[in-house]
Design a protein around this motif. Structure first.
Motif, short mmCIF file in Angstrom:
data_model
loop_
_atom_site.label_atom_id
_atom_site.label_comp_id
_atom_site.label_asym_id
_atom_site.label_seq_id
_atom_site.Cartn_x
_atom_site.Cartn_y
_atom_site.Cartn_z
N LEU A 58 27.97 40.17 32.54
CA LEU A 58 29.29 39.78 33.05
C LEU A 58 29.89 38.70 32.16
CD1 LEU A 58 28.53 39.71 36.90
CD2 LEU A 58 29.85 41.43 35.67
N SER A 59 29.05 37.80 31.68
CA SER A 59 29.56 36.72 30.83
C SER A 59 30.03 37.28 29.49
CB SER A 59 28.46 35.68 30.59
OG SER A 59 28.03 35.16 31.83
N GLN A 60 29.27 38.21 28.97
CA GLN A 60 29.67 38.82 27.70
C GLN A 60 31.04 39.49 27.86
OE1 GLN A 60 26.72 41.21 25.79
NE2 GLN A 60 28.06 41.65 24.07
N ALA A 61 31.21 40.17 28.99
CA ALA A 61 32.49 40.83 29.24
C ALA A 61 33.62 39.81 29.25
CB ALA A 61 32.43 41.59 30.57
N ALA A 62 33.37 38.69 29.90
CA ALA A 62 34.42 37.67 30.01
C ALA A 62 34.74 37.09 28.64
CB ALA A 62 33.98 36.58 30.97
N VAL A 63 33.70 36.87 27.84
CA VAL A 63 33.91 36.30 26.51
C VAL A 63 34.73 37.27 25.65
CG1 VAL A 63 32.67 35.81 24.37
CG2 VAL A 63 31.91 34.78 26.52
N MET A 64 34.41 38.56 25.77
CA MET A 64 35.16 39.54 24.99
C MET A 64 36.59 39.64 25.50
SD MET A 64 32.21 42.40 24.50
CE MET A 64 33.14 43.54 23.51
N ARG A 65 36.74 39.52 26.82
CA ARG A 65 38.06 39.63 27.42
C ARG A 65 38.94 38.45 27.04
NH1 ARG A 65 41.75 39.11 31.83
NH2 ARG A 65 41.86 40.97 33.12
N VAL A 66 38.37 37.24 27.14
CA VAL A 66 39.19 36.04 26.99
C VAL A 66 39.75 35.95 25.57
CG1 VAL A 66 37.49 34.31 26.26
CG2 VAL A 66 39.30 33.68 27.90
N ALA A 67 39.05 36.57 24.63
CA ALA A 67 39.54 36.56 23.25
C ALA A 67 40.90 37.23 23.15
CB ALA A 67 38.53 37.27 22.35
N LYS A 68 41.18 38.13 24.08
CA LYS A 68 42.44 38.86 24.05
C LYS A 68 43.53 38.17 24.88
CE LYS A 68 40.68 42.44 21.83
NZ LYS A 68 40.02 43.61 22.37
N HIS A 69 43.16 37.08 25.55
CA HIS A 69 44.13 36.45 26.45
C HIS A 69 45.31 35.85 25.70
CE1 HIS A 69 41.91 35.84 30.53
NE2 HIS A 69 41.68 37.04 30.02
N LYS A 70 46.40 35.79 26.43
CA LYS A 70 47.62 35.24 25.83
C LYS A 70 48.12 34.06 26.64
CE LYS A 70 48.73 39.80 24.31
NZ LYS A 70 49.44 41.00 24.70
N SER A 71 48.96 33.31 26.03
CA SER A 71 49.57 32.17 26.71
C SER A 71 50.64 32.68 27.67
CB SER A 71 50.18 31.27 25.63
OG SER A 71 51.02 30.34 26.23
N LEU A 72 50.59 32.22 28.91
CA LEU A 72 51.54 32.70 29.91
C LEU A 72 52.16 31.51 30.65
CD1 LEU A 72 49.40 35.59 31.42
CD2 LEU A 72 51.41 35.88 29.98
N ASP A 73 53.32 31.73 31.19
CA ASP A 73 53.99 30.67 31.94
C ASP A 73 53.97 30.97 33.43
OD1 ASP A 73 54.61 29.23 29.69
OD2 ASP A 73 56.42 30.44 29.33
N VAL A 74 53.83 29.91 34.21
CA VAL A 74 53.86 30.03 35.66
C VAL A 74 55.30 29.81 36.12
CG1 VAL A 74 53.10 28.98 37.80
CG2 VAL A 74 51.51 29.23 35.92
N LYS A 75 55.70 30.66 37.09
CA LYS A 75 57.06 30.53 37.59
C LYS A 75 57.03 29.80 38.92
CE LYS A 75 59.27 34.12 38.74
NZ LYS A 75 59.69 35.49 38.86
N ARG A 76 57.99 28.92 39.16
CA ARG A 76 58.07 28.22 40.43
C ARG A 76 59.22 28.77 41.27
NH1 ARG A 76 57.12 21.75 39.52
NH2 ARG A 76 54.89 21.92 39.13
N VAL A 77 58.93 28.99 42.55
CA VAL A 77 59.95 29.52 43.46
C VAL A 77 60.09 28.55 44.62
CG1 VAL A 77 60.61 31.52 44.84
CG2 VAL A 77 59.15 31.82 42.85
N PRO A 78 61.33 28.22 45.01
CA PRO A 78 61.50 27.27 46.12
C PRO A 78 61.05 27.86 47.46
CG PRO A 78 63.63 28.12 45.40
CD PRO A 78 62.61 28.62 44.42
N VAL A 79 60.64 26.98 48.37
CA VAL A 79 60.16 27.39 49.67
C VAL A 79 61.25 27.14 50.72
CG1 VAL A 79 58.51 26.88 51.52
CG2 VAL A 79 57.74 26.96 49.14
N ASN A 80 61.55 28.17 51.50
CA ASN A 80 62.47 28.01 52.62
C ASN A 80 61.81 27.08 53.65
OD1 ASN A 80 63.82 28.38 55.10
ND2 ASN A 80 64.55 30.40 54.48
N PRO A 81 62.48 26.00 54.07
CA PRO A 81 61.80 25.03 54.94
C PRO A 81 61.67 25.48 56.39
CG PRO A 81 64.04 24.31 54.47
CD PRO A 81 63.82 25.56 53.68
N GLU A 82 62.27 26.59 56.77
CA GLU A 82 62.15 27.01 58.16
C GLU A 82 60.87 27.82 58.37
OE1 GLU A 82 65.74 28.74 59.62
OE2 GLU A 82 66.96 27.06 58.91
N ALA A 83 60.35 27.73 59.59
CA ALA A 83 59.07 28.38 59.87
C ALA A 83 59.17 29.30 61.06
CB ALA A 83 58.00 27.33 60.12
#
Lengths: 299, 328, 186, 674, 194
Positions: free
Chosen positions: D124-149
């Motif tokens: 499993l670790s080998q798989a992750a190591v091989m996978r992570v080599a292909k990873h790319k830089s990504l951005d997180v998006k922020r979305v506002p929260v409606n304050p009503e519940a």
């Protein structure tokens, strides 16, 4: 409708009235029963106590014969046979080692059991295959005024039957009602009749018979209806012992449901094995009522 | 300075690829003018030793068509690889295995038995089969061996470029020659065709609805097709979406669905798996029974989805066939 | 590196690649862990967001790289986190298993199971069942098969090399160093 | 596109998790193996990677060893992926240059052979190591929260949660299916172990909810549709027709008095069918809101025999004395129809409660067969001063019981019904024993399997019951029948049971049997679960995200659960949990935004425009651009399932975080090692 | 006079492994999960006469008290009505466990001499092996002969009834394939010896 028929030893012996009445009733309903050729003892409770494996092997031979016959539906009227045949099917399905034992034993006599056959009880067939309506149509002498305590006993609903409730079965209640009889509320309907204990440990066995009969009487029943040869024997045969143990013989007759059906269908009485009982059943339905379009069989 | 040397060779092939070279029509004259064809079995006589005697890498480019099935084809592939600067897999068979690779669903024994014994019309009472060696009149000729597996060219030797198609279209061939002669070559291993799928150049695309939900699949012989409308919209399996473009959509313009001869785009590893995925995902029913009813219209998924690409697919071959050994 | 087809305790043991959806089956496998259920270690889980993401290429690729079985786990029908990705997978699965059968891969080697986040027990049962079934089938061994199929080409390459010619280029089939067989023909 | 020429430098960490992993996986061995893999510049094993020092280790290594990829092999990514992404980010890398390997839940905890588990961890670790080599830089998006519940369910859990939110100044919608809030608690007479009057402690809370300016209370309403995602849900609520205008009704109940039915004659469900009500009614005196309603099934003004689901039809047969009684208020409106309202909220608390086990399912206990067999909830009403008998314990046959058997665990701890312990039955049985004794002075027998009294003052309450002279028989009752063996059994209900402590089988005749029915999920729990995109446990209660660490969270962010819909619990626990759910919702609202996982898909320029993907998207995020003749994905609508990616026939759709090449590498990796 | 019997149990009274052995038999596995609720005893119609209640037999078995269990009346009193089995909240197949215990008792011959139940069981099996079927009256006669003449005599009234109603048949029922039955049963025995 056609089924392989497995009478079991009792229906050829003490319970012959069951067979005597069941066959004409089934025939009357157009159900064809083909007796399994050269069937053997199902294995039964006594064998289970000695050797479960052998009991299953014995039962499996009958199942294999049924399959060989091409009849995948095997009708077993005796509750013990019904239970043991079902149990064997379950064990072969659930436990590979049991299946192996069975396969090996059957192979030694060139038989094979694939597990495809189903074991059916006459009540199951009557309610689910024939249908209450068809039965009602055949009733020419409704059992009006007859109060019956429906007694199922144990092994028909426990532990494998799926056609009725394990705690409160109702198929026979419905059947008897269809015959025009009044069914009394009988909370002991699935209580044990004592089984073979009436013979082996009479004190224990007879007590149970007494409670069953006494309660039926208290509830105003004219008779008990049963589905099992051993139950019938226990409830019918021990009045002398009941008298000596309880001072009360409780002379209330116990009939097979098939005998009651025969009466309602107007089949000849002598065909129904009514004379086989120790405690005679004297009640008779009123004379046949002609129904439009229905042929009336007059005894 | 002498003209660049070019060779054409054919292996397990129908000859259609050779035909395409001829189909260059007047353009062929332009080509012939600029190159020296040193080998072209379909048109010119030659001997193995002629090639063997050529210096290594003396041929600028060899366009090899056909899949590789026999030992002779393998040896020629190896030989031409050595003699050529660029080895180009020409046509679907060399590129993907092509129609001959459908034989990868059968064992060598099944094939030989059928062809030399069971095939209707075969008269061969002694059940003679081709032998590798035999003696007759003091001669002992050798025949090439029939291999277990049909291969693509690149499963035998290193390949520089691929020209796809069954057969490749003349304009792709010409473009390839132009590129070769001008030296403007793409990276090694490229398929010399566009990298988007066929729909890109298919006129029927505009008639495809965007809410397709297949309720049945029809095979080409089961219906008369609307000549304008997208085949998928008519319930006919068309490999177009999973097949590289560049052919000019000749089949679909000719009212036949695409059968996938150009192979997948560079982003896909297994053409059949991808078209399966796409078609199935768009099936209408949701219950197993309903799904399978629709799928009855695709009785032979392997033959349908891997008509050209079985040898090049991820599994390459029916997996439970007898494996190694030259005998059987 | 050890031979991937041998279990660390000797003998062949199946390798099952599993594609589990993030919401149901992967979570169920986590639950099996938290509940300390024990199941056979032959499974390697790859997490995807949805069973709808399972590209049939992944399945073929897994087989071709040496998986003996492929298990896909998704949410129960009507329970997909993404409405109906699981149905998309079901449809692919129906044809894929038939196609694989045509290609000689036994039906039991590819399995699709609906396992909800609560069914840790089912993860255990399915993995164990599948392991037993595949053990009975034996190895699929695609890498070995490829090697075996390509033995012909490897031998040829070897032969050509031996016949004194300059080193030839060889394709995807690389010759193992211990190949001694030789074939004379043509 | 990722630059493949970039020098990939992977740091690998394998976590011991104390003994959790290390006991079954040889962590140093895994680290040693991974160190030999391409691109791995550093490979460590460490006791607790999720600890502060563990996270600092990653940050330090990123800086010192110029790592540009990080892999941690530890627990489930569902637990700690966020932790390690943050650590990666704190080390100066894009957080998505991280990949996690699950070697605890999927490995050390489920396998028994250390060697096999270690090898699996390597794979499993080998798989992750091989996978992570292909990873790319990504951005997180922020979305506002409606304050009503939104709070769904107006039992004690919903009431508590709604009040907590409202007090914090948040606008809350409280939706209750029944005509009044209050839930099961409103039916209880007293509460254990303090014997507080349930109504006395609940009613003030109910009216507080009813009158709070921040709370919009919609009773007799049901949520029918939920769309959207955390922070931004659109909810459709069906407001069932009461045939009363809620704004005009003052709760005077004159209409009830004046109804043409002089006597109540219809089954009163609030009183478990033990009492009767009229067609126009208010469920119980303290109902909130204090608004009557009309039952179209029985009201004379509606046509009979309307099938369920059909719209009631006005028959005009009745004299409409109720309308007369209402007078100028004019609140009765026979033409009222169900209405759909749409609201927008940011968070949802689901507190839909439970249902009691149907005692008819166990015919051996005689419920429905013998009139004097009662369920516990019926007894709650029977002993209640405002109940159908005014608090007198009068049996269905009109007698007062002299002896009573209370059977515990009815529908609990039984593989044929429910395997779980319902947690509250022991205590409420003790309470009912006390109340019945107080009301009738009868002999009381409790039949229990195990007496479970874990709670503040609970065991003391048990002691009190023992002191009061109640009988406690340890044994599960076999059957309740009416056939007698002895004289004293005649006319009684006979309980047959083994007193397992004394080791004797007994037949005990009693006048009344009380079945302590267990708690089970609501009948429509599965529908509700789908509605809110939650999960259910195998028993059917809503599944919490983590049993210890996220007990009120669900797998759907922004949706929380409280009370018995999550599992059986008593009132104190329910109130505490409702508070926790409200706190979670508040935390989200006050953060003001949510971060979205960047696992969305996008379409490459090579798309051929075949439109195969368009119908596959359940969120209609994919459209066909008529100018470019290619498909486009609206990133805002894409939820990242990847179905279109798996189906694109030309491989022209890419899913961030789950790119084809990343997954192919993972497959290659897991199969590269046994 | 009070007869003093030691009732406290020592470790030496246990036969370690007995419980595990029973629980490994098909149908008996669930005994592991018994919570000693007593439902089995509560529903057992024969618990009226039992020395140990079915629940106690379950616990004694699980705790390896082999001698106590195999010598108890309970296992012989079980009439196989399956009431306990269907009502057990842990789905323990108590009746089947009783069968297993009976089989062990028969094998080890730990039951009173001339005790009718094992005798009946043995006669039954012998007859099936020989004839393939059971002839009830013959079986009953044999049972009385081998246990108690007196008991048999007490039932004279019933015999009379049976005769009158034509149910008393002493003609032995036999099947054709008797050899098959014997061979099958021998196959089972042969397997066990291996």
């Amino acid at each position: 409708m056609k089924y392989s028929y497995f009478p079991g030893c009792s229906l050829k012996g003490l319970g012959r009235a069951y067979e005597e009445s069941l066959l004409p009733v089934m025939k009357h309903l157009g159900v064809e029963l083909q007796e399994l050729n050269d069937w053997n003892c199902c294995g039964a409770t006594a064998y289970m106590a000695v050797d479960e494996g052998k009991a299953c092997v014995l039962a499996a031979r009958n199942l294999a014969l049924a399959e060989q016959n091409g009849g995948h539906q095997l009708l077993a009227p005796c509750s013990a046979c019904y239970m043991v045949l079902n149990k064997t099917q379950h064990y072969c399905q659930d436990y590979p080692q049991m299946k192996e034992t069975v396969d090996r034993a059957l192979a030694s006599v060139n038989l094979k059991y694939s597990g495809h056959s189903t074991v059916r009880h006459p009540l199951d067939v009557l309610i689910n295959d024939v249908g209450l309506e068809a039965i009602r149509q055949k009733v020419v002498r409704p059992l009006k005024g007859l109060k019956i305590a429906p007694y199922y006993g144990c092994q028909i609903v426990r532990p494998y039957a799926t056609f009725d409730d394990q705690f409160n079965p109702v198929t026979m209640d419905k059947l008897l009602q269809a015959l025009g009889a009044e069914v009394v509320r009988y909370p002991l309907k699935t209580k044990c009749c004592g089984g073979s204990l009436t013979g082996t440990l009479p004190d224990a066995g007879i007590r149970m018979v007494y409670i069953l009969l006494n309660e039926a009487r208290k509830r105003g029943a004219d008779c008990l209806a049963t589905v099992c040869p051993l139950c019938q024997f226990n409830l019918d045969g021990y009045h002398a012992q009941l008298r000596s143990q309880y001072g009360d013989a409780v002379l209330i007759p116990t009939l097979y449901f098939s005998q009651l059906m025969g009466l309602a269908f107007g089949l000849p009485e002598e065909e129904l094995g009514l004379k086989r009982a120790a405690i005679p059943f004297r009640w008779r339905p009123a004379a046949p009522v002609a129904k439009a379009g229905a042929s009336v069989a007059v005894a | 300075m002498s003209k660049p040397k070019v060779a054409f060779y054919w292996c397990a092939s129908c000859g259609g690829c050779e035909e395409t070279v001829v189909d260059l029509a007047e353009d062929i004259l332009g080509v012939v003018e600029k190159v020296d064809i040193v080998l072209w079995p379909v048109a010119m006589d030659f001997k193995y030793k002629d090639i063997e005697s050529m210096p290594d890498r003396s041929i600028v480019a060899t366009l090899l068509n056909g899949a590789i099935r026999t030992s002779e084809q393998e040896e020629m592939a190896v030989l031409l690889r050595r003699k050529s600067q660029y080895l180009i897999a020409y046509g679907a068979c060399a590129h993907l295995g092509g129609i001959p690779a459908l034989a990868n669903q059968f064992s060598r024994e099944q094939i030989l038995k059928f062809n030399y014994e069971d095939c209707p019309g075969m008269v061969n009472e002694r059940k003679t089969r081709p032998q590798l060696h035999f003696e007759e009149n003091g001669c002992s000729p050798h025949l090439p061996e029939f291999r277990n597996v049909v291969r693509t060219l690149d499963q035998v030797v290193d390949v520089d470029f691929y020209i796809p198609g069954c057969p490749p279209t003349p304009n792709l061939t010409k473009a390839a020659f132009d590129a070769l002669l001008s030296g403007k070559l793409p990276p090694k291993g490229s398929v010399l065709a566009p990298d988007s799928a066929l729909c890109d150049e298919c006129d029927r695309k505009k008639t495809k609805p965007s809410d397709i939900a297949f309720l049945e699949f029809k095979r080409p012989h089961q219906a008369l097709f609307d000549p304008e409308k997208c085949f998928l919209a008519q319930g006919v399996v068309c490999m177009g979406p999973a097949t590289r473009s560049g052919c000019g959509a000749v089949c679909t313009s000719g009212n036949m669905p695409c059968t996938g001869c150009f192979g997948p785009t560079s982003r896909v590893r297994d053409q059949g798996a991808k078209i399966l995925s796409s078609l199935c995902a768009n099936i209408g029913p949701r219950d197993e029974e309903g799904i399978n009813k629709v799928l009855e219209g695709i009785p032979d998924p392997v033959g349908t989805f891997y008509r050209y690409g079985l040898a090049k697919s991820l599994l390459r071959r029916k997996v439970n066939l007898p494996t190694s050994g030259n005998g059987h | 590196m050890t031979d991937p087809s041998k279990s660390p305790n000797g003998g062949w043991t199946p390798r099952i690649v599993a594609f589990f959806c993030n919401w149901c089956t992967y979570t169920a496998a986590d639950l099996a862990g938290v509940s300390r259920l024990k199941y056979s270690s032959n499974i390697r889980v790859i997490r995807l967001m949805c069973s709808g993401r399972v590209d049939p290429q992944f399945i073929l690729d897994a087989f071709s790289r040496g998986a003996d079985g492929v298990l896909i786990g998704g949410c129960h029908p009507n329970d997909c986190h993404y409405v109906e990705g699981n149905y998309k997978m079901l449809r692919r699965f129906q044809l894929l298993k038939r196609m694989l059968a045509d290609l000689g891969i036994e039906e039991q080697r590819l399995r699709l199971e609906w396992i909800s986040a609560a069914e840790g027990e089912k993860v255990k049962r399915v993995v164990n069942e599948m392991t037993t079934q595949i053990k009975a089938l034996g190895p699929l061994g695609m890498p070995e098969k490829f090697r075996d199929w390509d033995q012909e080409v490897i031998e040829l390459a070897h032969h050509v090399e031996k016949s004194g010619a300059a080193a030839c280029c060889c394709g995807s089939a690389a010759a193992p160093k211990d190949s001694k067989a030789e074939v004379a023909h043509v | 596109m990722v630059n493949f020429k970039e020098d990939i430098r992977i740091g690998f960490y394998v976590c011991h998790c104390g003994h959790n992993i290390a006991a079954m996986v040889d962590c140093p061995e895994v680290a040693k193996y991974v160190a030999t893999l391409p691109n791995v510049v550093l490979s460590r094993d460490y006791k607790y990677m999720c600890s502060d020092p563990g996270q600092e280790l990653i940050q330090m290594d990123i800086r010192e060893h110029k790592l540009n990829r990080v892999v941690v092999a530890s627990c489930s990514p569902l637990l700690h992926e966020h932790t390690f992404r943050s650590a990666t980010e704190a080390g100066g890398l894009n957080p998505f240059f991280f990949h996690m390997v699950n070697i605890r839940e999927h490995n050390s905890w489920v396998h028994t052979d250390r060697k096999e588990a270690t090898e699996k961890a390597k794979g499993l670790s080998q798989a992750a190591v091989m996978r992570v080599a292909k990873h790319k830089s990504l951005d997180v998006k922020r979305v506002p929260v409606n304050p009503e519940a939104l709070v769904v369910g107006g039992g004690i859990a919903g009431i508590t949660a709604a009040m907590a939110l409202a007090k914090a100044g948040k606008k809350v919608y409280l939706v209750e299916r029944e005509p009044s809030i209050g839930g099961h608690m409103a039916k209880f007479d007293k509460t254990f172990p303090t014997l507080d009057c349930a109504a006395c402690i609940l009613t003030p809370k109910m009216s507080e909810v009813g009158s709070h300016p921040n709370i919009t209370l919609w009773s007799y309403s049901e949520v029918t549709k939920v769309d959207g995602y955390v922070g931004n849900y659109t909810v459709q609520v069906k407001r069932k027709a009461r045939y009363i205008d809620e704004d005009l009704c003052t709760g005077c109940q004159d209409c009830i008095t004046q109804c043409v039915f002089k006597e109540p004659k219809f089954e009163d469900l609030f009183n478990e069918g033990l009492g009767k009500r009229k067609p126009v009614y208010i469920p119980f005196p303290q109902a909130t809101p204090q608004i009557v309603l009309i039952d179209p099934e029985v009201c004379l003004n509606f046509k009979r025999g309307i099938k369920p689901g059909q719209e009631p039809v006005v028959s005009d047969k009745c004299k409409k004395t109720c309308v007369e009684a209402c007078g100028e208020k004019n609140a009765i409106d026979f033409t009222q129809k169900d209405e759909l309202e749409e609201i927008k909220v940011g968070t949802i608390i689901v507190a839909t409660g439970f249902k009691t086990f149907e005692a008819e399912r166990l015919p051996q206990y005689g419920y429905g067969i013998y009139p004097n067999v009662y369920t516990a909830l019926e007894v709650e009403r029977l002993v209640n001063a405002s109940g159908p008998t005014g608090g007198d314990v009068i049996l269905r046959d009109g007698k007062e019981p002299k002896s009573i058997g209370i059977i515990h665990c009815v529908g609990s701890r039984d593989k044929k019904t429910h395997v779980w312990c319902s947690r509250v039955c022991c205590m409420y049985s003790l309470k009912l024993a006390h109340l019945l004794k107080e009301h009738t002075g009868a002999e009381i027998y409790n039949f229990y399997i195990d007496m479970r009294t874990p709670g503040k003052g609970y065991e003391e309450f048990y002691n009190q019951l023992l002191d009061e002279g109640n009988h406690f028989i340890r044994g599960r009752v076999g059957e309740v029948t009416d056939w007698a063996v002895t004289k004293e059994e005649e006319g009684k209900l006979v309980i047959r049971v083994e007193d397992t402590l004394a080791g004797v089988v007994r037949r005990i005749p009693v006048d009344m049997v009380v079945l302590a029915t267990g708690l089970e999920p609501q009948k429509d729990a599965q529908d509700v679960r789908r509605l809110f995109n939650m999960s259910c446990g195998s028993e059917g209660f809503f599944l919490e995200r983590h049993p210890k660490l996220a007990p009120v969270n669900t797998f759907n962010d922004g949706v929380y659960i409280a009370g018995c819909c999550q599992g059986p619990r008593d009132i104190p626990d329910t109130v505490a949990q409702a508070g926790a759910a409200a706190a979670e919702a508040l935390a989200l609202i006050d953060t003001g935004y949510v971060e979205q996982e960047p696992n969305t898909a996008y379409i490459l320029a090579d798309c051929c425009g075949c439109k195969s993907c368009i119908p596959l998207c359940p969120y209609t995020a994919i459209t066909y651009d008529e100018t470019t003749l290619k498909a486009v994905i609206n990133e805002a609508l894409c939820k990242g399932c990847g179905t279109c990616v798996g189906s694109c026939p030309s491989g022209s759709i890419v899913q961030n975080l789950f790119e084809d090449d990343e997954i192919f590498s993972e497959i290659e990796g897991v199969l590269a090692f046994k | 006079m009070m007869k003093m019997v030691r009732t406290i149990k020592y470790e030496s009274d246990r036969v370690p492994g007995f419980g595990k052995e029973v629980m490994s038999v098909p149908g008996c596995e669930q005994l592991k999960s018994c919570i000693q609720c007593g439902t089995c005893s509560g529903v057992c119609p024969l618990s009226v006469y039992m020395d140990y209640s079915p629940r106690q037999v379950m616990e004694l078995t699980r705790s390896d008290f082999k001698n106590e269990v195999l010598r108890s009346h309970t296992i012989w009193l079980c009439a196989s009505c399956y009431a306990c089995t269907v009502e057990c909240p842990r789905e323990i197949r108590i009746t089947d466990i009783m069968y297993e215990l009976k089989q062990r008792a028969i094998k080890e011959r730990v039951y009173p001499p001339r005790f009718p139940i094992p005798v009946l069981a043995r006669e039954f099996t012998d007859m099936v092996k020989k004839n393939g079927r059971i002839t009830e009256m013959v079986l009953v006669m044999k049972l009385f002969l081998k246990t108690s003449w007196l008991a048999g005599m007490k039932n004279w009234r019933m015999g009379l009834d049976l005769m009158k109603t034509g149910r008393l048949s002493l003609v032995t029922e036999k099947i054709k394939a008797r050899g098959d039955i014997a061979r099958m049963l021998d196959t089972v025995d042969a397997k066990k010896e291996n």
